[in-house]
Design an enzyme around this catalytic site. Structure first.
Site, PDB file in Angstrom:
ATOM      1  CG  HIS A  12      -1.378   3.247   4.374  1.00 53.42           C
ATOM      2  ND1 HIS A  12      -1.687   1.969   3.996  1.00 53.42           N
ATOM      3  CD2 HIS A  12      -0.698   3.123   5.545  1.00 53.42           C
ATOM      4  CE1 HIS A  12      -1.234   1.108   4.880  1.00 53.42           C
ATOM      5  NE2 HIS A  12      -0.628   1.794   5.833  1.00 53.42           N
ATOM      6  CB  CYS A  55      -0.929   0.009   1.211  1.00 54.85           C
ATOM      7  SG  CYS A  55      -2.159  -1.305   1.217  1.00 54.85           S
TER       8      CYS A  55
END
Length: 469
Positions: free
Chosen positions: A126, A72
């Site tokens: 993130h 991610c």
């Protein structure tokens, strides 16, 4: 003399207005853990995605679209900076209360903001959850979303806004107790899970929590609502929205209107709901006469997390998934649509990557690129149907190393660099791998011994690239 000054001022005003009028709105939609074959236009049999299929037909469907990393944070940093993990320093996954991407990295948002854009990040971030690493420190005027994956937990350093929406019987006092549990556990995930607060994630607006725990079943709708609101609040500027749905990363959620409705189980419900709301966004842009001048880009951050079985997607016909450098981990669905500039009904087999988005968007936005080495290329001629063949190598990443390269139909992976993390089912490679991915998309036949000439050619490309680092 006064007449000359008035003429110059008028000329500058006209040039400025012309630039703004021709700058497109830009919407980048970057989903989470979605497999290559999870759109009906890419072969999904049990998941129906009519709105994304229509988006692809209105522009170009990229069948050889790659991310820079199959995890991610590293994938997201590469898209936003146009730089591979070995350059931007984001090589893995960030957890709460950790440092994030360096502020010295320049994002697409910073590039576009300098060109007069209103900029928003809406969804999963993130790339760090501390104030100095949140979107508002990286060129975004506005941020609303989950600061990390939806299976994580509140950070003990997070601050609460004055007005917070509490769910599931929570109060401010109970939320702060969760923070103390996290602090006492030293961010050890096993202890946090044991305490029952893993997967209870906050929603931030700006740098502070405005909702806890997040009501996840409504996130897809609310991300699109916030995107539409941002357009409405900025009628006189070109708009850039980086919209990043929190799913289909696990845990999966669907609203009552969609739960149990697809043939693909809860995973399919989640994607069909997301498709519906993306359709709402496109409809809004069409109704308000913005669609023709809005560049929409859709992709996933990496392949499916196969260890979750029926809560994971499919990368067929490609092998393996997230956490790997096999095709299923790094080849994802990719769609680019802009009715006034991008030729419709294109299906491209050319190797294109998320790294190409920074230079392409900057070109169309008439924005200056950062004074840094970029790894992507401007796709304008390809998108407009003016260029048939690209010949750019795509270098693979393994943590902070160059793991291999894709060049045309050929792919080379260095020893022990095919897999990292808990991939599900993928084997790691004790020896180097060489595949012809056109003839062998599932990567079953290692041609290392049969084609030493091709191995040497690809190794030379890697060495030449490593010398630029």
């Amino acid at each position: 003399m006064a007449l000359i000054f008035r003429f110059i001022a008028l000329s500058l005003f006209v040039v400025c207005c012309y630039a703004q009028a021709t700058q497109p709105n830009v919407v980048v939609i970057f989903t989470d853990d979605q497999g290559y074959a999870d759109l009906s236009g890419y072969g999904a049999e049990k998941i129906k995605t009519p709105n994304l299929d229509a988006l692809a037909k209105s522009g170009v469907q990229l069948n050889s679209f790659y991310v820079a990393s199959s995890v991610c944070s590293a994938s997201r940093a590469a898209l936003l900076t146009g730089r591979r993990p070995v350059r931007n320093g984001v090589t893995g996954v960030y957890f709460p209360d950790r440092n994030g991407m360096k502020q010295s990295e320049v994002t697409i948002a910073e590039v576009l903001k300098n060109a007069g854009y209103a900029t928003a990040a809406i969804g999963k971030w993130h790339l760090g959850d501390k104030p100095q690493t949140l979107p508002t420190a990286q060129g975004f005027d506005y941020y609303w979303g989950v600061p990390f994956s939806n299976d994580m937990y509140i950070g003990h350093t997070h601050q609460f806004a004055q007005q917070v929406k509490f769910n599931q019987g929570y109060t401010l006092e109970k939320a702060k107790r969760d923070q103390q549990i996290v602090k006492k556990a030293g961010n050890k995930r096993a202890l946090i899970k044991q305490a029952g607060i893993k997967e209870l994630v906050p929603i931030f607006e700006g740098e502070k929590i405005v909702e806890y725990p997040a009501e996840q079943a409504s996130l897809s709708r609310r991300f699109v609502d916030k995107t539409i609101n941002f357009f409405q609040q900025n009628p006189s500027q070109p708009v850039f929205v980086y919209m990043t749905p929190a799913m289909p990363h696990v845990p999966l959620f669907a609203s009552p209107e969609f739960k149990g409705k697809s043939a693909g189980g809860l995973y399919g419900d989640t994607l069909e709901e997301l498709d519906f709301h993306i359709g709402r966004l496109v409809d809004y842009l069409t109704r308000t006469n913005k669609r023709d001048n809005t560049l929409i880009i859709f992709a996933s951050d990496n392949g499916p997390w196969l260890g979750y079985k029926d809560h994971a997607g499919s990368a067929k016909p490609y092998s393996h998934g997230k956490f790997t450098n096999y095709e299923g981990g790094i080849r994802v669905p990719g769609i680019i649509s802009w009715p006034s500039r991008v030729k419709a009904n294109q299906i491209s087999q050319q190797v294109v990557t998320t790294l190409d988005l920074m230079p392409t968007i900057a070109y169309y936005a008439k924005a200056s690129l950062p004074n840094k080495v970029l790894d992507g290329h401007n796709l304008a001629e390809l998108l407009e149907g003016k260029q048939g063949t690209l010949s750019n190598p795509h270098f693979l990443s393994f943590k902070n190393k160059v793991a291999g390269v894709i060049m045309g139909d050929w792919k080379y992976i260095k020893p022990m660099m095919a897999v990292y993390g808990k991939s599900g089912r993928a084997p790691n490679n004790k020896q180097a791998l060489l595949f012809n991915i056109k003839n062998d998309p599932a990567e079953q036949n290692n041609l290392l011994q049969q084609r030493p000439d091709k191995v040497q050619q690809l190794q030379r490309l890697i060495v030449a690239y490593e010398q630029t680092l």
